[in-house]
Design a protein around this motif. Structure first.
Motif, short mmCIF file in Angstrom:
data_model
loop_
_atom_site.label_atom_id
_atom_site.label_comp_id
_atom_site.label_asym_id
_atom_site.label_seq_id
_atom_site.Cartn_x
_atom_site.Cartn_y
_atom_site.Cartn_z
N UNK A 1 0.81 -1.21 0.00
CA UNK A 1 0.00 0.00 0.00
C UNK A 1 0.84 1.25 0.00
N UNK A 2 1.82 1.33 0.93
CA UNK A 2 2.69 2.51 1.01
C UNK A 2 3.59 2.63 -0.21
N UNK A 3 3.96 1.49 -0.77
CA UNK A 3 4.78 1.53 -1.97
C UNK A 3 4.06 2.17 -3.13
N UNK A 4 2.73 2.04 -3.17
CA UNK A 4 1.94 2.63 -4.25
C UNK A 4 1.41 4.02 -3.91
N UNK A 5 1.42 4.35 -2.61
CA UNK A 5 0.96 5.68 -2.19
C UNK A 5 2.03 6.30 -1.29
N UNK A 6 3.20 6.61 -1.82
CA UNK A 6 4.30 7.14 -1.00
C UNK A 6 3.98 8.47 -0.34
N UNK A 7 3.02 9.22 -0.90
CA UNK A 7 2.66 10.51 -0.30
C UNK A 7 2.03 10.36 1.08
#
Length: 443
Positions: A389-395
């Motif tokens: 999840x964080x890898x795809x939404x780094x913001x």
């Protein structure tokens, strides 16, 4: 004594007519990814075109040497596995950050210390191996595969930034390659089956050339012979730069553990041994230290090549060593290196889509070695959910310092691996289910 010619055996030495195309398909899959990081960093830091050319040569030479060391070892250094090594994209953001502040010498100084630190991790890996059971390494391998799938699609569509990205022509070329690979892999036997990726690449290249997608002028402009140049830049050492780089090398070690597990599981159906893990991480660290002597960025195992092994089952170290020799020769003969650079991204992407998915499958095979329920299901769900999840939404990590975002907000592999390790330590083992038989069942 009959010589082992099987490409599926670790010590197999197939004939060159077999080894060369199998080795070339490894190099085709990694070549652009190996030289692109140094091109990006050199461009940002204002390094001259002439020096940039020498840095590209150094990247090829170091990748070839470090691949040979992983495959054939020097004492305890090297995994003795068919691991292809190249310049790591993971170090690009941190290298730019350090280089902007301290210059390229600061990048090299931090990378030298970081490489030696990773080598130290290789020496103690046996003591911490218990924290990397199949479930944990499986999560890392699966995360690597999932994080690379978008890269495969980007290449399939023509490469990010290209004028024709997503065009029907690029998609057609990628589709031709994919269909060719599937056909030769599934419907033929022998060399044509094991070399399906190489054949697919050749077919795709010819189709792309017919469609006017290939520019051969780069080959004509490249020089015939040139010596790689060591010690082009010096070293400077800064504590904050070293700390940031050391953290990235921990990330590199985690990815190397995952790649080695992917190689042995995908190619041999087994887990890595303590000796392989220790030697592989030692080679990863010392190889990166060697890279700094040629003024290039740290190197690490390449996941796309892990996927090729998982897909083909080709475990021969000789095959990978043959591919490494092309890298080394290319470092001295720039025209050879230029030949690899003219292959359009859509041609490479046609096979990478399948190759990267095979890495994910290797991860699933590791994860499912034990029943996927209770504690194991929680570890997988939390680590994969947050990591991917964080890898795809780094913001989502915008409130954290830049150094934290660089490490944890990239591909998500570090987050997945870290959480899997922590939960594996913290969560208690599931209680064994006791089957209580009723009187009727006993009867």
């Amino acid at each position: 004594m009959i010589k082992n010619r099987s490409p599926y055996d670790l010590d197999g030495v197939p004939h060159l007519k077999v080894a060369i195309p199998l080795g070339l398909q490894h190099i085709l899959a990694m070549f652009v990814s190996n030289i692109t990081p140094i091109i990006i960093v050199a461009g940002v830091l204002g390094i001259s075109p002439m020096e940039k050319t020498l840095l590209i040569q150094g990247s090829m030479l170091v990748a070839g040497i470090n691949t040979l060391i992983q495959a054939y070892t020097i004492g305890p250094v090297g995994a003795r596995l068919p691991i292809v090594v190249g310049t790591s994209f993971a170090f690009v953001p941190i290298a730019i950050s350090i280089g902007t502040k301290y210059g390229f010498e600061g990048v090299l100084g931090a990378a030298l210390i970081g490489g030696l630190f990773e080598a130290f991790l290789g020496l103690i890996i046996k003591k911490i191996r218990k924290y990397f059971p199949p479930l944990v390494t499986g999560v890392v391998v699966l995360s690597i595969g999932l994080s690379l799938l978008p890269v495969g699609i980007q290449n399939f569509a023509g490469g990010i930034g290209s004028k024709g990205f997503g065009s029907l022509e690029n998609l057609f070329i990628g589709f031709v390659v994919l269909v060719t690979v599937i056909f030769f892999k599934q419907f033929t036997k022998g060399t044509t089956s094991t070399g399906a990726i190489f054949i697919g690449t050749i077919v795709g290249f010819l189709v792309a050339m017919f469609m006017g997608k290939v520019n051969l002028s780069t080959i004509g402009e490249a020089s015939i012979f040139s010596l790689p140049k060591p010690f082009m830049y010096g070293f400077t050492f800064h504590l904050d730069a070293i700390m940031a780089m050391v953290l990235m090398f921990i990330v590199s070690a985690v990815e190397t553990v995952g790649d080695m597990s992917g190689v042995t599981m995908g190619g041999a159906g087994r887990e890595t041994t303590d000796r392989e893990l220790s030697g592989g991480i030692l080679a990863d660290g010392l190889g990166s230290a060697l890279a700094t002597l040629f003024s290039v960025l740290p190197t690490t195992s390449f996941s796309q090549n892990t996927g090729i092994i998982a897909m083909t089952g080709i475990m021969s170290r000789f095959v990978v060593g043959t591919g490494a020799m092309f890298l080394i020769i290319g470092a001295f003969i720039p025209k050879i290196g230029a030949l690899f650079t003219v292959v359009p991204p859509s041609v490479i992407g046609g096979s990478l889509v399948m190759v990267f998915a095979m890495i994910s499958i290797s991860g699933i095979q590791l994860i499912t070695k034990e029943p996927l329920k209770g504690r194991n299901a929680v570890i997988l769900a939390v680590s994969l959910g947050l990591g991917y999840g964080l890898g795809n939404v780094p913001d989502a990590l915008v409130a954290f310092p830049e150094s934290i975002r660089l490490i944890f907000g990239g591909s998500g592999i570090v987050v997945s691996g870290s959480i899997a390790v922590l939960l594996n330590i913290i969560l208690p083992q599931d209680e064994k289910e006791e089957v209580v038989l009723t009187k009727s069942q006993k009867a």
